[in-house]
Design an enzyme around this catalytic site. Structure first.
Site, mmCIF file in Angstrom:
data_model
loop_
_atom_site.group_PDB
_atom_site.id
_atom_site.type_symbol
_atom_site.label_atom_id
_atom_site.label_comp_id
_atom_site.label_asym_id
_atom_site.label_seq_id
_atom_site.Cartn_x
_atom_site.Cartn_y
_atom_site.Cartn_z
ATOM 1 N N ASP A 271 31.093 11.143 41.961
ATOM 2 C CA ASP A 271 30.023 10.219 42.321
ATOM 3 C C ASP A 271 30.650 9.192 43.266
ATOM 4 O OD1 ASP A 271 28.138 8.225 42.508
ATOM 5 O OD2 ASP A 271 27.928 7.893 40.336
ATOM 6 N N TRP B 163 28.133 3.640 35.096
ATOM 7 C CA TRP B 163 27.581 4.815 35.792
ATOM 8 C C TRP B 163 28.234 6.100 35.299
ATOM 9 C CZ3 TRP B 163 23.180 3.468 37.103
ATOM 10 C CH2 TRP B 163 22.915 2.265 37.738
ATOM 11 N N LYS C 166 23.755 2.189 48.807
ATOM 12 C CA LYS C 166 24.895 1.267 48.794
ATOM 13 C C LYS C 166 25.569 1.193 50.173
ATOM 14 C CE LYS C 166 24.372 0.907 44.285
ATOM 15 N NZ LYS C 166 24.707 1.996 43.391
HETATM 16 C C1 LIG Z 1 24.215 2.482 41.965
HETATM 17 C C2 LIG Z 1 25.009 3.590 41.411
HETATM 18 C C3 LIG Z 1 24.423 4.640 40.684
HETATM 19 C C4 LIG Z 1 22.959 4.679 40.346
HETATM 20 O O1 LIG Z 1 22.202 4.838 41.463
HETATM 21 P P1 LIG Z 1 20.636 5.102 41.376
HETATM 22 O O2 LIG Z 1 20.372 5.535 42.773
HETATM 23 O O3 LIG Z 1 19.994 3.815 40.991
HETATM 24 O O4 LIG Z 1 20.395 6.155 40.392
HETATM 25 C C5 LIG Z 1 25.230 5.656 40.227
HETATM 26 N N1 LIG Z 1 26.540 5.656 40.458
HETATM 27 C C6 LIG Z 1 27.144 4.669 41.142
HETATM 28 C C7 LIG Z 1 28.620 4.720 41.365
HETATM 29 C C8 LIG Z 1 26.398 3.615 41.640
HETATM 30 O O5 LIG Z 1 27.002 2.637 42.320
#
Ligand SMILES: *Cc1c(COP(=O)(O)O)cnc(C)c1O
Length: 356
Positions: A167, A100, A191
């Site tokens: 993030d 990511w 998540k």
């Molecule tokens: C799942 C995830 C993403 C991507 O998420 P999307 O909503 O599918 O774009 C980005 N960063 C982290 C840390 C993630 O766990």
């Protein structure tokens, strides 16, 4: 009952599922479904306002920090962040600690210069880099607080004189941090917060409006702030479910209380991994994630059999990411300790079977 360890979209509290389903038929005793409900109504405006203020309260944010619920996914933020913060001649510092973070780097390069100041890529993302320097003229430092795919997590947030951007998609609201130390936090909801389709963005308004480029209206954070996160039709249902989760979190004692439970759950599972002869962890112990627990079998030829065995015990979603293999058990806020216990017991009984 199925014990769902899927990494995302993932488990939410059972009462959130129940309340969300009820609102699809009758939202707040209005006789209308939340799916047909106008977003400019007082009822929905109240949903948005309560969700935003609960985020402020749970994260103890100061008044410089604005809370937005925006369309899209965390990957949308990979581009929206540099579009709003990074001029083409400027440079931003990024850490490459998982797929990511790597993707965030790729997107930032579309807007300005990127300095990869720390990376664990050459060691298969198995640790969090500790000693690295951030140039003083970096526009910001970007980190991924929890690395969902490889199962590492920043245990201490790096101190830096430049703006800190994170993030937090996979560990938002899972532990107490000084959230005001961040100038921008983003998280895809699916998540630890709600359904896919909405991002939480927390931004210090003082860092905005400094780039020269023209930003499309819908991409400019300032427009969303001005309109109270109601610039256009928000993802109404997704925001509503986030609100239900935030209410649940507050009623459960807030971030500090959930963190204690998360520590207990992670300890239980890592303890089994470390003491079971068949299994082993694959990241540096001090960097282990309390959200995504990754592990492998010492004899990989047994992995298929273990997956089947776990399935027969109603355990779902523990296969590792398609790029890594092995196993990953995601134990987000809503995962009960009892389900983690079931997984640990299943590992132990599988091991006993193989000794017999
Ligand atoms: C799942 C995830 C993403 C991507 O998420 P999307 O909503 O599918 O774009 C980005 N960063 C982290 C840390 C993630 O766990």
């Amino acid at each position: 009952m199925i014990h769902n360890f899927n990494a995302g979209p993932s488990i939410l509290p059972k009462e959130v599922f129940e309340q969300a389903s009820a609102a699809i038929l009758n939202f707040d005793n209005t006789g209308l479904s939340i799916l047909e409900f106008g977003h400019r109504t007082p009822e929905f405006t109240a949903v948005m306002e309560e969700a935003r203020s609960l985020v402020k309260e749970l994260m103890q944010l100061n008044d410089d920090h604005e809370v937005l619920f925006l369309h899209g996914c965390a990957s949308t933020q990979f581009m929206q962040v540099p579009m709003n913060l990074l001029d083409s001649k400027e440079s931003a510092a990024y850490t490459d600690t998982d797929i990511w973070g790597h993707k965030a780097i790729t997107e930032a390069k579309l807007f300005g210069k990127v300095d990869v100041v720390a990376s664990s890529k050459e060691k298969n993302y198995s640790y969090i880099p500790k000693d690295f320097a951030v140039p003083n003229d970096s526009k910001y430092l970007h980190i991924t607080t929890n690395n969902t795919i490889y199962g590492t997590q920043w245990q201490t947030i790096p101190k830096t004189s430049v703006s800190l951007v994170a993030d937090m998609s996979s560990d938002i609201f899972s532990r107490v941090l000084d959230f005001n130390a961040f100038d921008l936090i983003y998280a895809g909801a699916q998540k630890n917060m709600g359904p896919a389709g909405v991002n939480l963005v927390v931004v210090n308004k003082n860092i905005l409006g400094k780039v020269k480029r023209v930003i499309p209206t819908i991409m400019d954070y300032r427009n969303h702030i001005k309109e109270g996160s109601m610039l256009n039709t928000p993802p109404v249902f997704a925001v509503y479910v986030c609100l239900l989760t935030l209410r649940w979190l507050k009623a459960s004692g807030g971030v500090g209380a959930i963190e204690k439970k998360n520590i207990e759950k992670a300890a239980l599972l890592y303890n089994e991994i470390d003491n079971n002869d068949l299994f082993t962890g694959n990241v540096a112990k001090e960097d282990r994630s309390k959200m995504n627990v990754c592990f492998v079998m010492k004899d990989p030829s047994l992995e298929k059999e273990f997956l089947q065995y776990a399935k027969s015990r109603n355990i779902a979603g523990i296969a590792g990411h398609r790029t890594t293999g092995g196993f990953r058990a995601s134990i987000y806020n809503a995962m009960p300790l009892s389900s983690v216990q079931v997984l640990a017991d299943t590992m132990r009984s599988f091991s006993a079977l193989h000794k017999a």
